[in-house]
Write an enzyme that holds these catalytic residues in place. Structure first.
Site, mmCIF file in Angstrom:
data_model
loop_
_atom_site.group_PDB
_atom_site.id
_atom_site.type_symbol
_atom_site.label_atom_id
_atom_site.label_comp_id
_atom_site.label_asym_id
_atom_site.label_seq_id
_atom_site.Cartn_x
_atom_site.Cartn_y
_atom_site.Cartn_z
ATOM 1 N N ARG A 94 0.843 -1.194 0.000
ATOM 2 C CA ARG A 94 0.000 0.000 0.000
ATOM 3 C C ARG A 94 0.876 1.239 0.000
ATOM 4 O O ARG A 94 1.956 1.235 0.594
ATOM 5 C CB ARG A 94 -0.863 0.038 1.272
ATOM 6 C CG ARG A 94 -1.920 -1.044 1.337
ATOM 7 C CD ARG A 94 -2.669 -0.969 2.652
ATOM 8 N NE ARG A 94 -3.341 0.297 2.872
ATOM 9 C CZ ARG A 94 -4.548 0.613 2.403
ATOM 10 N NH1 ARG A 94 -5.229 -0.265 1.689
ATOM 11 N NH2 ARG A 94 -5.090 1.796 2.645
ATOM 12 N N ASN A 110 11.484 1.199 3.089
ATOM 13 C CA ASN A 110 10.797 0.234 2.228
ATOM 14 C C ASN A 110 11.831 -0.518 1.403
ATOM 15 O O ASN A 110 12.875 0.031 1.053
ATOM 16 C CB ASN A 110 9.844 0.973 1.279
ATOM 17 C CG ASN A 110 9.078 0.040 0.362
ATOM 18 O OD1 ASN A 110 8.567 -1.001 0.809
ATOM 19 N ND2 ASN A 110 8.985 0.388 -0.911
ATOM 20 N N HIS A 112 12.162 -2.490 -2.254
ATOM 21 C CA HIS A 112 11.455 -2.581 -3.534
ATOM 22 C C HIS A 112 12.326 -3.360 -4.526
ATOM 23 O O HIS A 112 13.523 -3.106 -4.630
ATOM 24 C CB HIS A 112 11.185 -1.161 -4.068
ATOM 25 C CG HIS A 112 10.443 -1.159 -5.360
ATOM 26 N ND1 HIS A 112 9.100 -1.472 -5.444
ATOM 27 C CD2 HIS A 112 10.854 -0.901 -6.621
ATOM 28 C CE1 HIS A 112 8.727 -1.397 -6.711
ATOM 29 N NE2 HIS A 112 9.755 -1.056 -7.448
ATOM 30 N N SER A 139 16.155 -2.208 -4.105
ATOM 31 C CA SER A 139 16.519 -0.946 -3.455
ATOM 32 C C SER A 139 15.864 -0.858 -2.088
ATOM 33 O O SER A 139 14.717 -1.290 -1.911
ATOM 34 C CB SER A 139 16.013 0.245 -4.282
ATOM 35 O OG SER A 139 16.450 0.174 -5.615
ATOM 36 N N GLU A 146 5.012 9.331 -2.042
ATOM 37 C CA GLU A 146 5.015 8.969 -3.462
ATOM 38 C C GLU A 146 5.310 7.477 -3.579
ATOM 39 O O GLU A 146 6.189 6.977 -2.861
ATOM 40 C CB GLU A 146 6.180 9.740 -4.093
ATOM 41 C CG GLU A 146 6.058 10.032 -5.534
ATOM 42 C CD GLU A 146 7.322 10.760 -5.989
ATOM 43 O OE1 GLU A 146 7.792 10.468 -7.074
ATOM 44 O OE2 GLU A 146 7.846 11.578 -5.206
ATOM 45 N N ASP A 148 6.922 4.200 -4.054
ATOM 46 C CA ASP A 148 8.324 3.801 -4.214
ATOM 47 C C ASP A 148 9.239 5.001 -4.455
ATOM 48 O O ASP A 148 10.258 4.908 -5.149
ATOM 49 C CB ASP A 148 8.470 2.750 -5.319
ATOM 50 C CG ASP A 148 7.640 1.504 -5.005
ATOM 51 O OD1 ASP A 148 7.651 1.084 -3.838
ATOM 52 O OD2 ASP A 148 6.981 0.966 -5.899
HETATM 53 C C1 GRF Z 1 9.765 -8.351 -2.056
HETATM 54 O O1 GRF Z 1 10.168 -8.633 -3.348
HETATM 55 C C2 GRF Z 1 9.920 -6.884 -1.740
HETATM 56 O O2 GRF Z 1 11.015 -6.308 -2.375
HETATM 57 C C3 GRF Z 1 8.635 -6.314 -2.282
HETATM 58 O O3 GRF Z 1 7.654 -7.264 -2.002
HETATM 59 C C4 GRF Z 1 8.254 -8.551 -1.880
HETATM 60 C C5 GRF Z 1 7.914 -9.054 -0.521
HETATM 61 O O4 GRF Z 1 8.315 -10.383 -0.336
HETATM 62 N N1 GRF Z 1 8.379 -5.018 -1.744
HETATM 63 P P1 GRF Z 1 8.234 -11.032 1.113
HETATM 64 O O5 GRF Z 1 6.790 -10.888 1.599
HETATM 65 O O6 GRF Z 1 9.193 -10.295 2.002
HETATM 66 O O7 GRF Z 1 8.612 -12.462 0.912
#
Ligand code: GRF
Length: 222
Positions: A94, A110, A112, A139, A146, A148
């Site tokens: 979210r 976060n 990503h 990253s 915003e 990501d």
């Molecule tokens: C990961 O690839 C993370 O980078 C992205 O969502 C995925 C989450 O995987 N934001 P998990 O739930 O930690 O296995």
């Protein structure tokens, strides 16, 4: 030695990045105390993982709220009440509103699965392949309102190989994510990494470029 950093984690799904954080803590490589794991999905495997590790959990479904901002504010009120000093979004699907983030400058991270600023949002592996990129990666960044967006802290890179598919690229990237996120949280727990007005600082000096995960270690590149 300073006391362990109190962290809360939000996750919507399987929770493998949460598991990596817990494992690093258990191995003595991450001086943190998990004060809360929260989710917008009551059935998220991440919540069960947290329960099994003895971490307090919270499931808040957005459906019970009038709008996004009231959901975010309530969620963040719970996070604040947990005593968390840092909030880690580990697969939390979210975008968080600015109103909720206002009291948390430089305290929300976060992870990503792309080399931001490339490929914000979903389907990052597919998009990297379709673009014919030579490299892909993950990253960790401070969170802004915003999607990501927010200042970049560190990245892990991997070379795209002929024959890579969306699934196997995701599979090859995941272990790198599992090193990257605990390594960044560790720098924060050691009070070495912070967000200042001038940018992200490590040991008091502003980073000219994101840190890079090389052989399992975060290194400066500029
Ligand atoms: C990961 O690839 C993370 O980078 C992205 O969502 C995925 C989450 O995987 N934001 P998990 O739930 O930690 O296995």
């Amino acid at each position: 030695m300073s006391s362990p950093l109190k962290i809360a984690v939000l996750a919507s799904g399987r929770g493998s990045n949460l598991a990596a954080l817990i494992e690093a803590r258990d191995a003595g490589a991450l001086p943190v105390e998990f004060v809360l794991v929260g989710s917008d999905k009551p059935a998220a495997p991440a919540l069960q993982l947290a329960k099994d590790a003895g971490i307090p959990t919270l499931a808040l479904s957005p459906k019970s709220y009038a709008d996004r901002v009231s959901y975010d504010l309530d969620l963040f009120a719970h996070v604040a009440a947990s005593g968390a000093e840092l909030l880690v979004l580990a697969g939390f699907m979210r975008v968080i509103s600015g109103a909720a983030l206002a009291d948390w400058p430089g305290r929300v991270l976060n992870i990503h699965p792309s080399l931001l600023p490339k490929y914000r949002g979903l389907h990052t592996h597919r998009r990297a392949l379709e673009a014919g990129d030579a490299e892909h990666g993950a990253s960790v960044h401070y969170v802004s309102a915003e999607l990501d967006g927010g200042p970049l802290i560190a990245q892990a890179r991997l070379a795209i190989q002929p024959g890579d598919t969306e699934d196997n690229l995701a599979e090859r990237l995941l272990p790198l994510e599992h090193h990257l996120l605990p390594a960044v949280v560790n720098l924060i727990a050691q009070r070495r990494l912070a967000l200042a007005e001038a940018g992200v600082t490590l040991d008091g000096a502003v980073l000219g470029a994101p840190l890079r995960l090389i052989h399992g270690e975060l290194q400066r590149t500029a």
